[in-house]
Design a protein around this motif. Sequence first.
Motif, PDB file in Angstrom:
ATOM      1  N   SER A   5       0.841  -1.192   0.000  1.00 15.68           N
ATOM      2  CA  SER A   5       0.000   0.000   0.000  1.00 15.68           C
ATOM      3  C   SER A   5       0.879   1.246   0.000  1.00 15.68           C
ATOM      4  CB  SER A   5      -0.912   0.005   1.234  1.00 15.68           C
ATOM      5  OG  SER A   5      -0.154  -0.104   2.415  1.00 15.68           O
ATOM      6  N   VAL A   6       1.221   1.708  -1.178  1.00 15.66           N
ATOM      7  CA  VAL A   6       2.046   2.902  -1.331  1.00 15.66           C
ATOM      8  C   VAL A   6       1.448   3.749  -2.432  1.00 15.66           C
ATOM      9  CG1 VAL A   6       4.153   1.740  -0.585  1.00 15.66           C
ATOM     10  CG2 VAL A   6       3.581   1.797  -3.008  1.00 15.66           C
ATOM     11  N   PHE A   7       1.947   4.999  -2.528  1.00 15.56           N
ATOM     12  CA  PHE A   7       1.586   5.805  -3.683  1.00 15.56           C
ATOM     13  C   PHE A   7       2.848   6.116  -4.453  1.00 15.56           C
ATOM     14  CE2 PHE A   7       3.340   9.821  -2.304  1.00 15.56           C
ATOM     15  CZ  PHE A   7       3.261   9.792  -0.924  1.00 15.56           C
ATOM     16  N   ARG A   8       2.699   6.456  -5.702  1.00 11.96           N
ATOM     17  CA  ARG A   8       3.854   6.711  -6.562  1.00 11.96           C
ATOM     18  C   ARG A   8       3.966   8.202  -6.823  1.00 11.96           C
ATOM     19  NH1 ARG A   8       5.831   2.997 -11.315  1.00 11.96           N
ATOM     20  NH2 ARG A   8       6.549   2.028  -9.398  1.00 11.96           N
ATOM     21  N   LEU A   9       5.144   8.752  -6.524  1.00 11.93           N
ATOM     22  CA  LEU A   9       5.410  10.147  -6.827  1.00 11.93           C
ATOM     23  C   LEU A   9       5.831  10.277  -8.286  1.00 11.93           C
ATOM     24  CD1 LEU A   9       7.446  11.373  -3.761  1.00 11.93           C
ATOM     25  CD2 LEU A   9       5.099  11.899  -4.334  1.00 11.93           C
ATOM     26  N   GLY A 198       8.293   1.387  12.888  1.00 14.55           N
ATOM     27  CA  GLY A 198       7.877   1.279  14.275  1.00 14.55           C
ATOM     28  C   GLY A 198       7.391  -0.108  14.622  1.00 14.55           C
ATOM     29  N   GLY A 199       6.235  -0.175  15.259  1.00 18.79           N
ATOM     30  CA  GLY A 199       5.694  -1.455  15.676  1.00 18.79           C
ATOM     31  C   GLY A 199       4.699  -2.033  14.692  1.00 18.79           C
ATOM     32  N   ALA A 200       4.717  -1.564  13.442  1.00 18.92           N
ATOM     33  CA  ALA A 200       3.772  -2.076  12.451  1.00 18.92           C
ATOM     34  C   ALA A 200       3.973  -3.573  12.244  1.00 18.92           C
ATOM     35  CB  ALA A 200       3.939  -1.336  11.130  1.00 18.92           C
ATOM     36  N   LYS A 201       2.871  -4.266  12.005  1.00 17.68           N
ATOM     37  CA  LYS A 201       2.942  -5.706  11.775  1.00 17.68           C
ATOM     38  C   LYS A 201       3.422  -6.018  10.365  1.00 17.68           C
ATOM     39  CE  LYS A 201      -0.699  -6.874  15.096  1.00 17.68           C
ATOM     40  NZ  LYS A 201      -2.021  -7.532  15.276  1.00 17.68           N
ATOM     41  N   GLU A 202       3.179  -5.101   9.446  1.00 16.90           N
ATOM     42  CA  GLU A 202       3.527  -5.336   8.054  1.00 16.90           C
ATOM     43  C   GLU A 202       4.518  -4.288   7.561  1.00 16.90           C
ATOM     44  OE1 GLU A 202      -0.116  -5.198   5.904  1.00 16.90           O
ATOM     45  OE2 GLU A 202      -0.641  -7.276   6.370  1.00 16.90           O
ATOM     46  N   GLY A 203       5.385  -4.705   6.643  1.00 16.62           N
ATOM     47  CA  GLY A 203       6.234  -3.767   5.937  1.00 16.62           C
ATOM     48  C   GLY A 203       5.517  -3.292   4.688  1.00 16.62           C
ATOM     49  N   ARG A 204       5.946  -2.164   4.179  1.00 16.60           N
ATOM     50  CA  ARG A 204       5.376  -1.640   2.940  1.00 16.60           C
ATOM     51  C   ARG A 204       6.323  -1.953   1.794  1.00 16.60           C
ATOM     52  NH1 ARG A 204       1.534   2.926   3.310  1.00 16.60           N
ATOM     53  NH2 ARG A 204       0.932   3.200   5.473  1.00 16.60           N
ATOM     54  N   ILE A 205       5.787  -2.537   0.740  1.00 15.35           N
ATOM     55  CA  ILE A 205       6.598  -2.826  -0.439  1.00 15.35           C
ATOM     56  C   ILE A 205       6.667  -1.572  -1.301  1.00 15.35           C
ATOM     57  CG2 ILE A 205       6.697  -4.089  -2.611  1.00 15.35           C
ATOM     58  CD1 ILE A 205       5.595  -6.477  -1.240  1.00 15.35           C
ATOM     59  N   PHE A 221      11.834   8.018  14.095  1.00 11.49           N
ATOM     60  CA  PHE A 221      11.405   7.171  12.988  1.00 11.49           C
ATOM     61  C   PHE A 221      12.186   5.863  13.093  1.00 11.49           C
ATOM     62  CE2 PHE A 221      12.340   5.874   8.481  1.00 11.49           C
ATOM     63  CZ  PHE A 221      11.085   5.348   8.218  1.00 11.49           C
ATOM     64  N   VAL A 222      11.480   4.807  13.471  1.00  9.99           N
ATOM     65  CA  VAL A 222      12.104   3.497  13.669  1.00  9.99           C
ATOM     66  C   VAL A 222      11.738   2.625  12.474  1.00  9.99           C
ATOM     67  CG1 VAL A 222      12.313   1.506  15.192  1.00  9.99           C
ATOM     68  CG2 VAL A 222      11.837   3.780  16.150  1.00  9.99           C
ATOM     69  N   TYR A 223      12.736   2.029  11.831  1.00  6.87           N
ATOM     70  CA  TYR A 223      12.454   1.282  10.614  1.00  6.87           C
ATOM     71  C   TYR A 223      13.246  -0.021  10.546  1.00  6.87           C
ATOM     72  CZ  TYR A 223      17.039   2.730   8.875  1.00  6.87           C
ATOM     73  OH  TYR A 223      18.395   2.910   8.728  1.00  6.87           O
ATOM     74  N   GLU A 224      12.729  -0.945   9.746  1.00  5.97           N
ATOM     75  CA  GLU A 224      13.445  -2.142   9.330  1.00  5.97           C
ATOM     76  C   GLU A 224      13.426  -2.172   7.806  1.00  5.97           C
ATOM     77  OE1 GLU A 224      11.855  -5.653  11.036  1.00  5.97           O
ATOM     78  OE2 GLU A 224      12.348  -5.108  13.109  1.00  5.97           O
ATOM     79  N   LEU A 225      14.579  -2.444   7.203  1.00  9.29           N
ATOM     80  CA  LEU A 225      14.711  -2.410   5.748  1.00  9.29           C
ATOM     81  C   LEU A 225      15.084  -3.784   5.211  1.00  9.29           C
ATOM     82  CD1 LEU A 225      14.963  -0.856   3.021  1.00  9.29           C
ATOM     83  CD2 LEU A 225      17.364  -0.423   3.635  1.00  9.29           C
ATOM     84  N   ALA A 226      14.368  -4.217   4.175  1.00 11.54           N
ATOM     85  CA  ALA A 226      14.692  -5.447   3.449  1.00 11.54           C
ATOM     86  C   ALA A 226      14.612  -5.145   1.962  1.00 11.54           C
ATOM     87  CB  ALA A 226      13.737  -6.577   3.832  1.00 11.54           C
ATOM     88  N   TYR A 227      15.236  -5.962   1.155  1.00 12.20           N
ATOM     89  CA  TYR A 227      15.225  -5.768  -0.294  1.00 12.20           C
ATOM     90  C   TYR A 227      15.044  -7.114  -0.980  1.00 12.20           C
ATOM     91  CZ  TYR A 227      20.073  -7.282   0.254  1.00 12.20           C
ATOM     92  OH  TYR A 227      21.204  -7.991   0.590  1.00 12.20           O
ATOM     93  N   GLN A 228      14.555  -7.045  -2.208  1.00 10.95           N
ATOM     94  CA  GLN A 228      14.341  -8.266  -2.973  1.00 10.95           C
ATOM     95  C   GLN A 228      15.475  -8.433  -3.987  1.00 10.95           C
ATOM     96  OE1 GLN A 228      10.890  -8.764  -5.719  1.00 10.95           O
ATOM     97  NE2 GLN A 228      10.258 -10.341  -4.259  1.00 10.95           N
ATOM     98  N   ASP A 230      17.145 -11.527  -6.617  1.00 10.96           N
ATOM     99  CA  ASP A 230      17.036 -12.873  -7.204  1.00 10.96           C
ATOM    100  C   ASP A 230      15.770 -13.594  -6.729  1.00 10.96           C
ATOM    101  OD1 ASP A 230      19.489 -12.462  -8.462  1.00 10.96           O
ATOM    102  OD2 ASP A 230      20.603 -13.241  -6.732  1.00 10.96           O
ATOM    103  N   GLY A 231      14.700 -12.823  -6.590  1.00 14.43           N
ATOM    104  CA  GLY A 231      13.414 -13.410  -6.239  1.00 14.43           C
ATOM    105  C   GLY A 231      13.204 -13.696  -4.770  1.00 14.43           C
ATOM    106  N   ALA A 232      14.180 -13.374  -3.925  1.00 15.51           N
ATOM    107  CA  ALA A 232      14.057 -13.643  -2.488  1.00 15.51           C
ATOM    108  C   ALA A 232      14.247 -12.351  -1.706  1.00 15.51           C
ATOM    109  CB  ALA A 232      15.098 -14.676  -2.053  1.00 15.51           C
ATOM    110  N   TRP A 233      13.607 -12.293  -0.519  1.00 17.65           N
ATOM    111  CA  TRP A 233      13.742 -11.122   0.340  1.00 17.65           C
ATOM    112  C   TRP A 233      14.950 -11.295   1.254  1.00 17.65           C
ATOM    113  CZ3 TRP A 233      11.401  -6.615  -0.232  1.00 17.65           C
ATOM    114  CH2 TRP A 233      10.212  -6.573  -0.976  1.00 17.65           C
ATOM    115  N   GLU A 234      15.770 -10.241   1.314  1.00 13.52           N
ATOM    116  CA  GLU A 234      16.967 -10.231   2.150  1.00 13.52           C
ATOM    117  C   GLU A 234      16.835  -9.099   3.170  1.00 13.52           C
ATOM    118  OE1 GLU A 234      19.342 -12.411   1.938  1.00 13.52           O
ATOM    119  OE2 GLU A 234      18.847 -13.377   0.031  1.00 13.52           O
ATOM    120  N   TYR A 235      17.081  -9.415   4.424  1.00  8.37           N
ATOM    121  CA  TYR A 235      17.027  -8.404   5.483  1.00  8.37           C
ATOM    122  C   TYR A 235      18.332  -7.609   5.490  1.00  8.37           C
ATOM    123  CZ  TYR A 235      16.781  -6.409  10.181  1.00  8.37           C
ATOM    124  OH  TYR A 235      16.760  -5.549  11.249  1.00  8.37           O
TER     125      TYR A 235
END
Length: 287
Positions: A5-9, A198-205, A221-228, A230-235
């Motif tokens: 759930s994001v918007f595109r600038l 923060g304490g969100a249950k879901e990350g935003r793609i 602003f507390v965050y966790e970052l992951a990236y995709q 080769d088809g897999a998510w990496e923390y």
Amino acid sequence: MISNSVFRLPGLLVAAFLAAASVPRARAQAEPVKVEIDLVAWGDEIRSLSFDKNVATGKLTARSFAYSEPVTYTGPPLMEIYQGADHRPPEAPAVLGPDGRRIAVPDTPKEPTKLPAEDAAQAKAGLLAELEKRRLKAPKLAALVPLPRGCARLTVLLAPVGKGMFQAHVIDDDPAKLPPGKVRVHNLSPHQVSVRCGGAKEGRILSPRDAFIADAPDGYFVYELAYQKDGAWEYQENNVVPVRPGDQIQFVVLQSDHGHFLSLDGSKSGFLQLVVLRRVPRKESSR
């Protein structure tokens, strides 16, 4: 869990450029845009910039991945940026020799930091083609930037594309769209990323060029970052960015080999890099 759930600038606002190009020159000049702009170099520092083609040596500087002093622009909605002569030689990289003297060493060429490929593809067909055409008569013209009307404040990222030209990415910083005390998260990397706040249950793609606005509860602003990859998510990481009530924060995810992100031994801290652009209240500004 991950959400999309994001918007595109609108990165390069190509549609705005096409509309502006279709307006007669006299009408465009009669309806100038007035806006305060922060120029940011998406790579090496860019010196001697000006909005006036008649200025031989411009006074504006776009700092590497950082805000410099803002400047007020008044003129056509398709802003022209010129680069004049800069007589300051770049500082050569060096190491300390056995006697303590600096010894210059050849710098290893690196691929310039780019904006997402989608921007480049859109720009080549429109803005960059028009830029190349105009440079035949105005060789010092370095960038064309379509500006949205009705906006009081903008950030303009300038990425090098070769031959003295720069591609622009416009971020609308109107306080109504980015309220003070909040954070706008951007994905300007070529990879899909997930940001969990923060304490969100879901990350935003976020696909390349996506963005969203996040809260900063209790000034952090507390965050966790992951990236995709080769088809897999990496923390990659989790961290905290302090946010004062009056701050406007751009939190940008990118991928770059630029020296700005390298440690003394030439290594990078992660697969992706992060830039925090912090606009503070004017009376406290110390960028």
